[in-house]
Enzyme design. Structure first.
Site, PDB file in Angstrom:
ATOM      1  N   ASP A 114       0.874  -1.178   0.000  1.00 15.26           N
ATOM      2  CA  ASP A 114       0.000   0.000   0.000  1.00 15.26           C
ATOM      3  C   ASP A 114       0.914   1.232   0.000  1.00 15.26           C
ATOM      4  OD1 ASP A 114      -2.235   1.704   0.508  1.00 15.26           O
ATOM      5  OD2 ASP A 114      -3.172   0.112   1.698  1.00 15.26           O
ATOM      6  N   ASP A 167      -2.883   4.783  -2.267  1.00 14.34           N
ATOM      7  CA  ASP A 167      -3.862   5.374  -1.358  1.00 14.34           C
ATOM      8  C   ASP A 167      -4.218   6.821  -1.727  1.00 14.34           C
ATOM      9  OD1 ASP A 167      -5.135   5.152   1.437  1.00 14.34           O
ATOM     10  OD2 ASP A 167      -3.947   6.963   1.670  1.00 14.34           O
ATOM     11  N   GLU A 180      -6.789   4.114  -5.255  1.00 17.19           N
ATOM     12  CA  GLU A 180      -7.994   4.593  -4.588  1.00 17.19           C
ATOM     13  C   GLU A 180      -8.223   6.006  -5.105  1.00 17.19           C
ATOM     14  OE1 GLU A 180      -9.678   5.080  -0.076  1.00 17.19           O
ATOM     15  OE2 GLU A 180      -7.757   5.928  -0.611  1.00 17.19           O
ATOM     16  N   HIS A 218     -11.094  -2.325   4.237  1.00 18.27           N
ATOM     17  CA  HIS A 218     -10.870  -1.950   5.639  1.00 18.27           C
ATOM     18  C   HIS A 218     -11.555  -0.635   6.017  1.00 18.27           C
ATOM     19  CE1 HIS A 218      -8.128   0.286   3.226  1.00 18.27           C
ATOM     20  NE2 HIS A 218      -7.840   1.070   4.243  1.00 18.27           N
ATOM     21  N   ASP A 219     -12.171   0.032   5.060  1.00 20.03           N
ATOM     22  CA  ASP A 219     -12.853   1.310   5.338  1.00 20.03           C
ATOM     23  C   ASP A 219     -14.369   1.180   5.290  1.00 20.03           C
ATOM     24  OD1 ASP A 219     -10.440   2.705   5.472  1.00 20.03           O
ATOM     25  OD2 ASP A 219     -10.451   3.141   3.320  1.00 20.03           O
TER      26      ASP A 219
HETATM   27  C1  GLC Z   1      -7.512   5.810   2.521  1.00 23.90           C
HETATM   28  C2  GLC Z   1      -7.406   4.566   3.373  1.00 23.90           C
HETATM   29  C3  GLC Z   1      -7.924   4.878   4.742  1.00 23.90           C
HETATM   30  C4  GLC Z   1      -7.067   5.976   5.335  1.00 23.90           C
HETATM   31  C5  GLC Z   1      -6.995   7.183   4.413  1.00 23.90           C
HETATM   32  C6  GLC Z   1      -5.892   8.103   4.814  1.00 23.90           C
HETATM   33  O1  GLC Z   1      -8.812   6.218   2.339  1.00 23.90           O
HETATM   34  O2  GLC Z   1      -8.070   3.503   2.753  1.00 23.90           O
HETATM   35  O3  GLC Z   1      -7.946   3.757   5.580  1.00 23.90           O
HETATM   36  O4  GLC Z   1      -7.611   6.373   6.555  1.00 23.90           O
HETATM   37  O5  GLC Z   1      -6.726   6.819   3.081  1.00 23.90           O
HETATM   38  O6  GLC Z   1      -4.642   7.564   4.493  1.00 23.90           O
END
Ligand code: GLC
Length: 549
Positions: free
Chosen positions: A99, A195, A252, A325-326
Site C-alpha cells: 500500500d 492510497d 484509490e 478496511h474502510d
Molecule cells: C484511505 C485509506 C484509509 C485511510 C486514508 C488516509 O482512504 O483507505 O484507511 O484512513 O486513506 O490515508
C-alpha cells in the site's frame, strides 16, 4: 483479449495486518502470522495479497500515518520477516502487494520534523505551509489546517492532524517517493495499491469555499480532489516506477469523474485499475458531510455496477469489491437486516467471483463475517468514526442516534480480528486482542467452516476455483438482465454464444423470474441444496451455464 495478465486471472486477498494473525501474544497481528496462514490462502485460490500499510507508524490511523517508507513497523516484525513472507508466498504462487500512502506522511516522519523546524531548512518546502488558513474541513472532521508554532504557519492535512500533506510540486519530494516504491519493487513485490491519490495536487490558489455544514467549513475533498494537472505527476510516477515491471497498480481514486476514466486507467492512463466507490457508497446521501444511512434501491446498485463494467469493457480493468478496511461488512450493508448471514455472504461472494474483473476478497469476507455494534463511542478505535460521531452531535442528533450511525458505517466493523477457530480469542491471539473479537466467532471461523462442506468458506473456494478455469468468467462480456427488477440481481457473462448466468434474490421473499432469459442453460451451483427453475427462494443465488458450452 485472450492474453490476460497474471493479475487479471486471479483473485486478490486484502489483509489488514493488525487484525489478521498474532504470533507473539501482544494482541495485534504480525508478518509471521501472515506467513503462517499462506497455506490457507493458497487453498482459497488467491494469487496476490494486498497488505494495508506495515511501515513504521504512530498508528493514529492504523498505519496510514507513515513515519518511514522503507522499513517495517516493529509491531509487525522485521525486514527479515518480510523477506520470508515474500519467499514463502512466491513458493505458493502468491505475490505481495504493498500500500503506497503518498498524499501524506505521519507528523512523526523525519521529513516533517525537519520541515516544521523552521522556514528555511532544506525540507521547508516538502509539505503545504501557508500563513493563512482556509475554511476547508479535513476528511476525518475539523479544520484541515493545523498551526505550527515553530514556523508561525499552518500546514494542510487532508486527513487527521497527524497526517500532513506532502508537497508534490517539489521534485525532491517526488524523487524520494518514487525511490521508496522502487525499494519495494527490488524486493519482488507484485504491485501497489495507491492510497488517496486524487488529493496529491492542490489548486493554484487556496480560497475559502461555500460551507456545506453547520461548522462553516467545506470538505477538502470538494476543494482539492482530482485537481487539474494531477495527471502530469501521475505519468511521471508511472514512468519512474510502474513501467518495466510485471506488476499491477490499483488506485484509490475518490472524485474521478466517469468521463475521465480513460485518462486514469488503461493503455493511455496511469493505473491498471481504479477503486471506484459508487456501488459501496449508495447509502451515503449525496453531498452530506457525515455518514447517515440512506435507503437505496437494488436497481441503483445494479446500475452502479453495470456502469463500471461498461466503463472498463474496453479501457482498463475493474477491481471487483464489496468490502475493504474502510467499509462495513457487506452482508450487513447490502442485504436486509434479518438476512441469514450465510446465504447473504454467498450471494455477494457469487457476484464478486463471477463479474468481469479482478475480485478483491477482504479478510473474513470468505467466512461471512458481520458488523459489530458496541454500546459506546469510547469502545471505537476508528478515528473516522469518532470524527463522524462528533459531526452528528454538532448537527443536532442525539448520542443514541449518532452511535447508531457509527454502528452502520464504522470502519471498525471490518477491523475486528480474523476468526480462525472456536478457541479463546478466535485463535487470533494468545493475549488481549486490540479490538474485541466478534461474538459470533464460535460458529463463524475458518476451522469450523473448513470442516463444513456447506460453509461460506468452502463455497468461496469452490467458486474461485471454478472461475480460475472458466473462459467465460475470465474473458466474457457482462450483460445486464432484468435491469428494472427491484428484487433480483441478474446478469450473464458471455463469450460468443457460450454463457453463464447469475441470478440472486436480494429479498427475504420468494420471487419468480421468466425462465426464457436462461435459454437452454442448466443449473450448476447455488446456495440452497435444491433449486426450482423460475423461482428464487429468499436470498437464493444460482448459477446457470449454457448447455453447449
Ligand atoms: C484511505 C485509506 C484509509 C485511510 C486514508 C488516509 O482512504 O483507505 O484507511 O484512513 O486513506 O490515508
Amino acid at each position: 483479449m485472450k492474453n490476460l495478465k497474471w493479475w487479471q486471472k486471479t483473485a486478490v486477498y486484502q489483509i489488514y495486518p493488525k487484525s489478521f494473525m498474532d504470533t507473539t501474544g501482544k494482541g495485534t497481528g504480525d508478518l509471521r502470522g501472515i506467513t503462517s496462514k499462506l497455506d490457507y490462502l493458497q487453498k482459497l485460490g488467491v494469487g496476490a495479497i494486498w497488505l494495508t500499510p506495515i511501515y513504521p507508524s504512530p498508528m493514529i490511523d492504523n498505519g496510514y500515518d507513515i513515519s518511514d517508507y522503507t522499513a517495517i513497523d516493529s509491531s509487525y516484525g522485521t525486514m527479515a520477516d518480510f523477506d520470508e513472507l515474500i519467499d514463502e508466498a512466491k513458493a505458493r504462487n502468491i505475490k505481495i502487494v504493498m500500500d503506497l500512502v503518498y498524499n501524506h506522511t505521519s507528523d512523526k516522519h523525519a521529513w516533517f520534523l525537519e520541515s516544521k523546524s523552521s522556514r528555511d531548512n532544506p525540507k521547508a518546502d516538502w509539505y503545504i505551509w501557508r500563513d493563512e488558513k482556509t475554511n476547508w474541513r479535513s476528511i476525518f472532521g475539523g479544520s484541515a489546517w493545523e498551526f505550527c508554532p515553530e514556523r508561525g504557519q499552518y500546514y494542510l492535512h487532508t486527513f487527521a492532524t497527524q497526517q500532513p500533506d506532502l508537497n508534490w510540486e517539489n521534485p525532491e519530494v517526488r524523487r524520494a517517493l518514487f525511490d521508496a516504491a522502487n525499494f519495494w519493487l527490488k524486493k519482488g513485490v507484485g504491485g501497489f495499491r495507491v492510497d488517496a491519490i486524487t488529493y496529491i495536487k492542490k489548486p493554484a490558489e487556496f480560497k475559502d469555499g461555500e460551507s456545506d455544514g453547520k461548522d462553516g467549513l467545506v470538505s477538502v475533498h470538494i476543494m482539492t480532489a482530482a485537481t487539474k494537472g494531477i495527471l502530469d505527476f501521475l505519468h511521471e510516477f508511472k514512468r519512474e516506477v510502474f513501467d518495466r515491471h510485471d506488476i499491477f497498480t490499483v488506485a484509490e481514486a475518490n472524485g474521478v469523474a466517469a468521463e475521465d476514466l480513460p485518462k486514469w486507467v488503461g493503455s493511455d492512463g496511469v493505473f491498471d485499475m481504479l477503486f471506484e466507490f459508487s456501488h459501496v457508497n449508495l447509502s451515503l446521501k449525496d453531498g452530506e458531510i457525515w455518514c447517515r444511512p440512506t435507503k437505496w434501491k437494488l436497481t441503483e446498485l445494479k446500475q452502479a455496477i453495470a456502469n463500471s463494467q461498461t466503463a472498463t469493457k474496453n479501457n482498463g480493468w475493474y477491481p471487483i469489491f464489496f468490502e475493504n478496511h474502510d467499509k462495513p461488512r457487506s452482508v450487513n450493508h447490502f442485504l436486509p437486516k434479518a438476512s441469514d448471514p450465510i446465504k447473504a455472504a454467498k450471494i455477494l461472494g457469487t457476484i464478486l467471483l463471477t463479474m468481469r474483473g479482478t475480485p478483491f476478497i477482504y479478510e473474513g469476507q470468505e467466512l461471512g463475517m458481520t458488523n459489530v455494534a458496541w454500546d459506546s463511542i469510547e469502545k471505537y478505535n476508528d478515528i473516522s468514526s469518532r470524527g463522524q460521531y462528533e459531526i452528528a452531535l454538532n448537527e443536532g442528533f442525539s448520542k443514541e442516534k449518532a452511535l447508531e450511525f457509527v454502528h452502520f458505517f464504522s470502519r471498525d466493523n471490518a477491523r475486528t480480528p480474523m476468526q480462525w477457530n472456536s478457541s479463546e480469542n478466535a485463535g487470533f491471539t494468545a493475549g488481549k486482542p486490540w479490538l474485541p473479537i466478534h461474538d459470533d466467532y464460535k460458529i463463524c471461523n475458518a476451522a469450523t467452516e473448513d470442516a463444513d462442506k456447506n460453509s461460506v468458506l468452502n463455497y468461496f473456494r469452490k467458486l474461485n476455483a471454478f472461475r480460475a478455469n472458466s473462459e467465460i468468467l475470465l474473458f466474457g462480456d457482462y450483460e445486464e438482465l432484468l435491469r428494472d427488477d427491484e428484487n433480483i440481481f441478474a446478469f450473464a457473462r458471455a463469450v460468443e454464444n457460450k454463457k453463464i448466468y447469475v441470478l440472486a434474490n436480494f429479498t427475504l421473499n420468494e420471487v419468480t423470474f421468466p425462465t426464457e432469459i436462461l435459454g437452454q442453460s442448466k443449473f450448476i451451483l447455488g446456495n440452497y441444496t435444491a433449486h426450482n427453475k423460475g423461482v428464487l427462494k429468499p436470498l437464493e443465488v444460482v448459477l446457470y451455464k449454457e448447455a453447449t458450452s
